[in-house]
Design a protein around this motif. Structure first.
Motif, PDB file in Angstrom:
ATOM      1  N   UNK A 193     -51.339  39.616 -31.101  1.00 52.98           N
ATOM      2  CA  UNK A 193     -50.730  39.838 -32.404  1.00 52.98           C
ATOM      3  C   UNK A 193     -51.760  39.730 -33.514  1.00 52.98           C
ATOM      4  N   UNK A 194     -51.556  40.534 -34.533  1.00 52.78           N
ATOM      5  CA  UNK A 194     -52.479  40.483 -35.663  1.00 52.78           C
ATOM      6  C   UNK A 194     -52.015  39.431 -36.659  1.00 52.78           C
ATOM      7  N   UNK A 195     -50.721  39.147 -36.634  1.00 55.94           N
ATOM      8  CA  UNK A 195     -50.172  38.216 -37.603  1.00 55.94           C
ATOM      9  C   UNK A 195     -50.020  36.835 -36.963  1.00 55.94           C
ATOM     10  N   UNK A 196     -50.897  35.915 -37.376  1.00 62.22           N
ATOM     11  CA  UNK A 196     -50.885  34.604 -36.729  1.00 62.22           C
ATOM     12  C   UNK A 196     -49.625  33.811 -37.036  1.00 62.22           C
ATOM     13  N   UNK A 249     -44.654  31.469 -33.645  1.00 62.86           N
ATOM     14  CA  UNK A 249     -43.318  31.373 -33.047  1.00 62.86           C
ATOM     15  C   UNK A 249     -43.358  31.668 -31.556  1.00 62.86           C
ATOM     16  N   UNK A 250     -44.173  32.627 -31.173  1.00 62.51           N
ATOM     17  CA  UNK A 250     -44.252  32.993 -29.756  1.00 62.51           C
ATOM     18  C   UNK A 250     -44.940  31.923 -28.928  1.00 62.51           C
ATOM     19  N   UNK A 251     -45.715  31.080 -29.578  1.00 58.57           N
ATOM     20  CA  UNK A 251     -46.325  29.962 -28.850  1.00 58.57           C
ATOM     21  C   UNK A 251     -45.377  28.764 -28.832  1.00 58.57           C
ATOM     22  N   UNK A 252     -44.703  28.530 -29.964  1.00 56.58           N
ATOM     23  CA  UNK A 252     -43.869  27.345 -30.106  1.00 56.58           C
ATOM     24  C   UNK A 252     -42.579  27.455 -29.286  1.00 56.58           C
ATOM     25  N   UNK A 253     -41.910  28.598 -29.365  1.00 50.99           N
ATOM     26  CA  UNK A 253     -40.568  28.707 -28.795  1.00 50.99           C
ATOM     27  C   UNK A 253     -40.476  28.477 -27.281  1.00 50.99           C
ATOM     28  N   UNK A 254     -41.373  29.061 -26.499  1.00 49.60           N
ATOM     29  CA  UNK A 254     -41.287  28.782 -25.049  1.00 49.60           C
ATOM     30  C   UNK A 254     -41.478  27.294 -24.736  1.00 49.60           C
ATOM     31  N   UNK A 255     -42.340  26.635 -25.542  1.00 51.79           N
ATOM     32  CA  UNK A 255     -42.553  25.200 -25.379  1.00 51.79           C
ATOM     33  C   UNK A 255     -41.259  24.442 -25.703  1.00 51.79           C
ATOM     34  N   UNK A 285     -44.974  19.994 -33.633  1.00 56.46           N
ATOM     35  CA  UNK A 285     -45.067  21.420 -33.988  1.00 56.46           C
ATOM     36  C   UNK A 285     -44.353  21.760 -35.300  1.00 56.46           C
ATOM     37  N   UNK A 286     -43.649  20.786 -35.868  1.00 59.05           N
ATOM     38  CA  UNK A 286     -42.834  21.076 -37.063  1.00 59.05           C
ATOM     39  C   UNK A 286     -43.650  21.634 -38.234  1.00 59.05           C
ATOM     40  N   UNK A 287     -44.823  21.063 -38.518  1.00 56.20           N
ATOM     41  CA  UNK A 287     -45.612  21.653 -39.627  1.00 56.20           C
ATOM     42  C   UNK A 287     -45.915  23.138 -39.388  1.00 56.20           C
ATOM     43  N   UNK A 288     -46.226  23.495 -38.130  1.00 57.85           N
ATOM     44  CA  UNK A 288     -46.481  24.902 -37.788  1.00 57.85           C
ATOM     45  C   UNK A 288     -45.216  25.731 -37.880  1.00 57.85           C
ATOM     46  N   UNK A 289     -44.108  25.165 -37.437  1.00 61.54           N
ATOM     47  CA  UNK A 289     -42.832  25.896 -37.493  1.00 61.54           C
ATOM     48  C   UNK A 289     -42.497  26.244 -38.939  1.00 61.54           C
TER      49      UNK A 289
END
Ligand code: HEC
Length: 141
Positions: A32-35, A40-46, A76-80
């Motif tokens: 993805x170009x948009x980090x 979300x794609x990293x956080x959600x499966x976790x 992960x909340x700050x990233x979310x």
């Protein structure tokens, strides 16, 4: 010096190409170009994995696992809160608010598990799960 119209055309070209690239990346599962979407794609499966473990541990009365797994979620909340959904982007304030509420419930789950309060942790985690659903209802494709 470039004329305004030329500059505008260049901008539009960049925008449309950028969009096409991002879209193409998604369609073909490339990077993805948009980090902020990447997050979300990293956080959600976790989250899905941790959720299964937490519910299993709550059933068994295993407070240590609840504390550890909910603790990972909490981290992960700050990233979310900084993440960006594809859908309903104009309601980003609502997204942040739900992310915030979700964070509070997860943090409460950690604190209660730490005290060995399984019943309390169970109630708190149920409320966190309601936030998963609330957010998905508006922001998940
Ligand atoms: C603040 C919003 C928000 C919260 C809270 C949230 N999610 Fe999500 N979730 C999303 C969005 C948005 C997507 C769609 C991903 C996208 O648009 O790229 C998603 C997608 C998913 C997916 C699909 C995998 C993927 O990468 O698309 C799973 C599984 C998931 N969420 C599980 C959970 C679980 C379990 C919880 C709670 C423990 C949770 N989510 C909480 C917003 C949220």
């Amino acid at each position: 010096m470039m004329k305004k119209a030329t500059m505008l055309a260049a901008c539009i070209l960049l925008l449309t190409q950028g969009g096409a690239l991002a879209h193409g990346g998604e369609m073909h599962g490339k990077k993805h170009r948009d980090t902020r979407m990447d997050k979300l794609h990293r956080i959600m499966p976790m989250y899905a994995e941790a959720q299964t473990k937490i519910n299993g541990a709550l059933e068994k009365g295993d407070a240590t696992t609840v504390e550890a797994e909910a603790g990972e979620m909490a981290g992960t909340i700050p990233d979310l809160k900084k993440a960006k959904p594809h859908k309903n982007l104009k309601k980003i304030d609502t997204f942040k608010k739900i992310a915030d509420d979700f964070g509070s419930k997860v943090t409460a789950t950690v604190a209660l598990a730490k005290k060995g309060d399984i019943a309390g942790a169970k109630t708190a985690f149920k409320k966190a799960e309601e936030k998963c659903n609330e957010c998905h209802a508006t922001f998940r494709d």
